[in-house]
Design an enzyme around this catalytic site. Structure first.
Site, PDB file in Angstrom:
ATOM      1  N   LYS A  98       6.793   8.368  -7.173  1.00 48.53           N
ATOM      2  CA  LYS A  98       5.929   7.425  -7.891  1.00 48.53           C
ATOM      3  C   LYS A  98       4.538   7.992  -8.130  1.00 48.53           C
ATOM      4  O   LYS A  98       4.098   8.938  -7.481  1.00 48.53           O
ATOM      5  CB  LYS A  98       5.892   6.090  -7.146  1.00 48.53           C
ATOM      6  N   ARG A 110      14.623   4.083  -0.834  1.00 51.35           N
ATOM      7  CA  ARG A 110      15.235   4.321  -2.157  1.00 51.35           C
ATOM      8  C   ARG A 110      14.644   5.617  -2.690  1.00 51.35           C
ATOM      9  O   ARG A 110      13.454   5.677  -2.971  1.00 51.35           O
ATOM     10  CB  ARG A 110      14.909   3.132  -3.063  1.00 51.35           C
TER      11      ARG A 110
END
Ligand code: 7PJ
Length: 257
Positions: free
Chosen positions: A203, A237
């Site tokens: 991210k 995840r």
């Protein structure tokens, strides 16, 4: 949880897995590398991503869900759309991963009817605009209260408590400072008693912290995943399953006496 994107516009896989055979091979590799869950997503939620129709999203995810579920794998479907949830659950998915936390009309009913486990994620705003000016008085408390509220609503709708996972939604309407506060305070979510899922892989906050482009964030992602597990995350995840599992094995050997 290994990420399987089947979105031509997904920001980190760049459409490399649109081809079904390659997607299946990628899923198999993630399982071999130690993933327990494959999270299949057919709609990008990145800021500014173009919307996908129900038909298109189903065409992307359902055949993959079916093929993987037939092999006995635990498949999660990353979608906000109740119709896609229904189709994926009918095809054998065991979990619904919803960045809208089952707030769409019919979403909770779809999860109940499909006897699914659910991941309820926090997001402030909508994907298109959520990174404009995220604001919180107390991000950890606000995210926790939202997630507990959604978990209770899900239980009231008929989803068993032990099938509910909560997720702070790193990057979804959050600045780097908000994301760091949530990671530091992850125990507050863990203390709710619901298993916590953390999705930090590749991210942009990691890009900001490590000064790396999206395809060069594996080490940063592993560090973030370890930090989440150290604070009690039950599921991480990730894109880089092998690297994450290696790091967790070492970390757990050290932590376990
Ligand atoms: C998340 C997700 C996350 C859950 C995405 C990306 C953006 N689902 N789907 N948690 N992120 N539960 O992978 O960077 O953090 S899509």
């Amino acid at each position: 949880m290994g990420i399987l994107n089947v979105t031509p516009d997904s920001f980190s896989d760049g459409g490399r897995f649109v081809d079904r055979e390659r997607a299946l091979a990628h899923a198999h590799q993630m399982i071999a590398d130690g993933a327990d869950i494959i999270d299949v997503g057919g709609e990008s939620t990145r800021p500014g991503a173009s919307p996908v129709s129900v038909d298109e999203e189903q065409a992307r995810v359902v055949p993959l869900v079916e093929a993987l579920a037939r092999e006995g794998l635990l498949v999660s479907v990353d979608t906000r759309k109740p119709d896609v949830m229904k189709a994926a659950l009918a095809a054998g998915a065991g979990m619904v991963n919803d960045v809208r936390a089952l707030q769409a009309p019919g979403a909770a009913e779809a999860a109940v009817a499909g006897r699914a486990a659910v991941c309820l994620m926090h997001m402030q705003g909508e994907p298109r605009t959520m990174q404009k000016e995220p604001h919180y008085a107390d991000v950890v408390t606000e995210v926790r209260d939202f997630l507990v509220g959604r978990a209770r609503a899900s239980e009231a709708a008929g989803i068993a408590r032990e099938r509910i996972v909560i997720d702070p939604g790193f990057g979804f309407g959050k600045t780097v400072a908000h994301n760091l506060a949530l990671l530091r305070g992850l125990r507050v979510l863990v203390e709710t008693g619901y298993p916590v899922l953390a999705g930090l892989s590749r991210k942009s906050m990691l890009g900001a912290l490590a000064d790396r482009d999206v395809n060069e964030r594996a080490s940063a992602s592993v560090a973030a995943a370890l930090a989440a597990v150290a604070r009690g995350a039950a599921i991480v995840r990730v894109h880089d399953v092998r690297e994450t599992v290696d790091a967790l094995k070492v970390w757990q050997a050290i932590e376990t006496e």
